[in-house]
Design a protein around this motif. Structure first.
Motif, mmCIF file in Angstrom:
data_model
loop_
_atom_site.group_PDB
_atom_site.id
_atom_site.type_symbol
_atom_site.label_atom_id
_atom_site.label_comp_id
_atom_site.label_asym_id
_atom_site.label_seq_id
_atom_site.Cartn_x
_atom_site.Cartn_y
_atom_site.Cartn_z
ATOM 1 N N VAL A 167 0.842 -1.193 0.000
ATOM 2 C CA VAL A 167 0.000 0.000 0.000
ATOM 3 C C VAL A 167 0.874 1.238 0.000
ATOM 4 O O VAL A 167 1.926 1.283 0.651
ATOM 5 N N LEU A 168 0.456 2.231 -0.773
ATOM 6 C CA LEU A 168 1.083 3.545 -0.787
ATOM 7 C C LEU A 168 0.001 4.586 -0.522
ATOM 8 O O LEU A 168 -1.182 4.344 -0.782
ATOM 9 N N PRO A 169 0.365 5.765 -0.025
ATOM 10 C CA PRO A 169 -0.645 6.795 0.227
ATOM 11 C C PRO A 169 -1.299 7.257 -1.073
ATOM 12 O O PRO A 169 -0.737 7.059 -2.170
ATOM 13 N N PRO A 170 -2.457 7.889 -0.993
ATOM 14 C CA PRO A 170 -3.113 8.423 -2.191
ATOM 15 C C PRO A 170 -2.181 9.384 -2.932
ATOM 16 O O PRO A 170 -1.485 10.194 -2.319
ATOM 17 N N GLY A 171 -2.157 9.253 -4.253
ATOM 18 C CA GLY A 171 -1.373 10.166 -5.062
ATOM 19 C C GLY A 171 0.075 9.767 -5.265
ATOM 20 O O GLY A 171 0.846 10.518 -5.874
ATOM 21 N N TRP A 172 0.460 8.562 -4.789
ATOM 22 C CA TRP A 172 1.857 8.157 -4.872
ATOM 23 C C TRP A 172 2.138 7.205 -6.031
ATOM 24 O O TRP A 172 3.211 6.595 -6.091
ATOM 25 N N SER A 173 1.229 7.079 -6.962
ATOM 26 C CA SER A 173 1.482 6.198 -8.104
ATOM 27 C C SER A 173 2.633 6.716 -8.954
ATOM 28 O O SER A 173 3.388 5.927 -9.541
ATOM 29 N N ALA A 174 2.789 8.047 -9.037
ATOM 30 C CA ALA A 174 3.896 8.620 -9.808
ATOM 31 C C ALA A 174 5.239 8.233 -9.186
ATOM 32 O O ALA A 174 6.228 8.029 -9.902
ATOM 33 N N TRP A 175 5.263 8.155 -7.867
ATOM 34 C CA TRP A 175 6.493 7.748 -7.189
ATOM 35 C C TRP A 175 6.852 6.307 -7.558
ATOM 36 O O TRP A 175 8.005 5.997 -7.873
ATOM 37 N N ALA A 176 5.852 5.429 -7.519
ATOM 38 C CA ALA A 176 6.098 4.028 -7.871
ATOM 39 C C ALA A 176 6.538 3.906 -9.326
ATOM 40 O O ALA A 176 7.434 3.103 -9.645
ATOM 41 N N ASP A 177 5.934 4.690 -10.205
ATOM 42 C CA ASP A 177 6.323 4.658 -11.623
ATOM 43 C C ASP A 177 7.779 5.099 -11.790
ATOM 44 O O ASP A 177 8.535 4.497 -12.574
ATOM 45 N N ALA A 178 8.164 6.157 -11.071
ATOM 46 C CA ALA A 178 9.538 6.649 -11.159
ATOM 47 C C ALA A 178 10.518 5.603 -10.631
ATOM 48 O O ALA A 178 11.603 5.393 -11.202
ATOM 49 N N PHE A 179 10.136 4.941 -9.554
ATOM 50 C CA PHE A 179 10.999 3.899 -8.988
ATOM 51 C C PHE A 179 11.194 2.767 -9.997
ATOM 52 O O PHE A 179 12.322 2.338 -10.273
ATOM 53 N N ASN A 180 10.091 2.259 -10.545
ATOM 54 C CA ASN A 180 10.179 1.131 -11.470
ATOM 55 C C ASN A 180 11.008 1.484 -12.706
ATOM 56 O O ASN A 180 11.837 0.686 -13.159
ATOM 57 N N ALA A 181 10.787 2.673 -13.243
ATOM 58 C CA ALA A 181 11.504 3.081 -14.455
ATOM 59 C C ALA A 181 13.007 3.186 -14.198
ATOM 60 O O ALA A 181 13.827 2.729 -15.015
ATOM 61 N N THR A 182 13.387 3.774 -13.075
ATOM 62 C CA THR A 182 14.819 3.937 -12.780
ATOM 63 C C THR A 182 15.452 2.614 -12.391
ATOM 64 O O THR A 182 16.623 2.356 -12.715
ATOM 65 N N LEU A 183 14.701 1.737 -11.703
ATOM 66 C CA LEU A 183 15.230 0.416 -11.362
ATOM 67 C C LEU A 183 15.509 -0.388 -12.625
ATOM 68 O O LEU A 183 16.533 -1.089 -12.718
ATOM 69 N N GLN A 184 14.645 -0.295 -13.607
ATOM 70 C CA GLN A 184 14.862 -0.993 -14.866
ATOM 71 C C GLN A 184 16.133 -0.503 -15.553
ATOM 72 O O GLN A 184 16.916 -1.297 -16.101
ATOM 73 N N ARG A 185 16.367 0.802 -15.493
ATOM 74 C CA ARG A 185 17.600 1.353 -16.060
ATOM 75 C C ARG A 185 18.823 0.860 -15.280
ATOM 76 O O ARG A 185 19.875 0.583 -15.854
ATOM 77 N N ALA A 186 18.674 0.742 -13.954
ATOM 78 C CA ALA A 186 19.779 0.256 -13.130
ATOM 79 C C ALA A 186 20.115 -1.194 -13.466
ATOM 80 O O ALA A 186 21.291 -1.587 -13.466
ATOM 81 N N PHE A 187 19.100 -1.998 -13.769
ATOM 82 C CA PHE A 187 19.336 -3.386 -14.160
ATOM 83 C C PHE A 187 20.179 -3.458 -15.434
ATOM 84 O O PHE A 187 20.939 -4.409 -15.632
#
Length: 414
Positions: A377-397
């Motif tokens: 669970v993340l607070p309301p409005g934090w989907s952009a944060w999760a998207d940023a995390f996933n995108a940068t993690l993929q680049r790190a891989f």
């Protein structure tokens, strides 16, 4: 005559009073109350079990229930909320509760929820938002470690146990990786839900208990460096590196010696790879101890509701001990939310796994995870944060971003 007339009126009144219990589920016109339950389809067996429970509830109470299967539940519910006309009872994924509770569309559960002591305590905590319990859990899943016994045997390795640490996991992944055969030791999807157990195992968090953002920490860096190292060193990586669409497929085809999936993977593997010789144990312990993720759904009741009593009657019926037993017997993987049904759940898999390469006793690892599972669970409005995390993690891989890049990119939308 007057006395006889009085007796007649008295008899009519008595009959009317006695029949009150028979019409509690009727509206002012005398027609049966109808409520709608909205959710999604999990599997034919689960759909059949739920419909049977609904049928029994209607027969016992006289309350009519329409089972609305949504193809895009969250989007369809958002549209219904906006219209002001939405189902009386509906599924709520734990990740959506803060948003929907904040919007005022979910009724407070609290004392409306019966036999709260029978649920896994951690699950009630997940559906408690800002100190208020909103809804009882329907079922839940936890993440565990799946391992290919044949590949472990070929490498001369002992099978994983609940005592494994990060070092054990990495050493096994190195030993099991076979570049020529196209096998990686561990499939590590580059996404937030799969990474989070490692963050918690390192003692890190996204927020502290007061709700402060604390992702920029040494613990976060330690967890990220560890998780990313599997991809950078070629002993793990996304499912796509072994031509798979998700971790369960990578593991089932034998292209990944280990995977970290939830119990939704059980039926998938038994149905599609019945000859696979595999086992399950708890995720390894990190520097700060154990952690896994708990993915769960509850039955929420609408705040704007003409039939709250009937709605809560349905919810309590579906989440009571009998409802939990139905979940245990028909589940494609997710577990019943009541502790009393855990043994029934394990017994049901003992029957279904007969003749396959799975020892059903291993599935206890999923149940044990309920004791220390962290909510998805993340607070309301934090989907952009999760998207940023996933995108940068993929680049790190891919070696195109660093741990500090991940922390910086996510801080911009925190």
């Amino acid at each position: 005559m007057k006395f006889a007339r009085f007796l007649s009126l008295l008899l009519i009144a008595a009959l009317a009073f006695a029949s009150i219990g028979l019409v509690v589920a009727q509206d002012d016109e005398g027609e049966g109350v109808t409520i709608t339950l909205a959710g999604w389809s999990s599997s034919p067996a689960e759909d059949e079990a739920l419909q049977a429970a609904i049928d029994d509830f209607m027969a016992e109470t006289g309350i009519n229930v329409e089972w609305q299967i949504n193809t895009d539940h969250n989007v369809q519910m958002q549209t219904a909320f906006a219209s002001g006309d939405y189902p009386e009872v509906f599924y709520i994924d734990s990740s959506k509760l803060p948003e929907w509770a904040t919007a005022g569309v979910v009724a407070v559960g609290e004392d409306n929820i019966e036999d709260q002591e029978g649920f896994f305590p951690a699950l009630l905590d997940i559906f408690t938002f800002e100190g208020t319990l909103y809804c009882p859990p329907k079922d839940f899943s936890t993440m565990a470690l799946q391992y290919n016994k044949d590949l472990f045997d070929a490498a001369g390795l002992d099978y994983p146990t609940a005592d494994w640490t990060w070092d054990d996991l990495r050493a096994a992944a190195e030993a099991l990786t076979d570049e020529e055969a196209g096998i990686v030791g561990l499939v590590t999807p580059p996404e937030l839900p799969r990474f989070l157990p490692f963050l918690y195992q390192a003692g890190g968090a996204i927020f502290d208990e007061e709700g402060n953002y604390v992702f920029d920490s040494d613990e976060t860096r330690q967890a990220l460096e560890y998780y990313i190292s599997f991809a950078l060193d070629g002993i793990g990586g996304a499912p796509s590196v072994v031509d798979a669409g998700w971790g369960g497929e990578a593991f089932g085809t034998g292209r990944a010696a280990m995977a970290m999936e939830g119990n939704w993977v059980i039926k998938y593997l038994l149905d599609n790879f019945p000859d696979l010789n595999w086992g399950v144990t708890e995720l390894p312990q990190g520097p700060a101890g154990r952690a896994t993720m708990a993915f769960t759904v509850c039955y929420g009741v609408a705040a704007d509701n003409d039939h709250p009593e009937e709605s809560w009657a349905l919810v309590n019926y579906l989440t009571g001990e009998e409802g939990a037993r139905r979940v245990a017997e028909a589940s494609f993987g997710p577990m019943p939310a009541r502790t009393a049904a855990a043994e029934v759940y394990l017994d049901s898999w003992a029957e279904r796994a007969a003749g396959t390469g799975l020892d059903p006793a291993d599935l206890e690892a999923f149940v044990t995870g309920a004791d220390y599972g962290k909510p998805w669970v993340l607070p309301p409005g934090w989907s952009a944060w999760a998207d940023a995390f996933n995108a940068t993690l993929q680049r790190a891989f891919a070696g195109e971003a660093t741990v500090d890049d991940i922390i910086f990119e996510t801080s911009l939308v925190a």
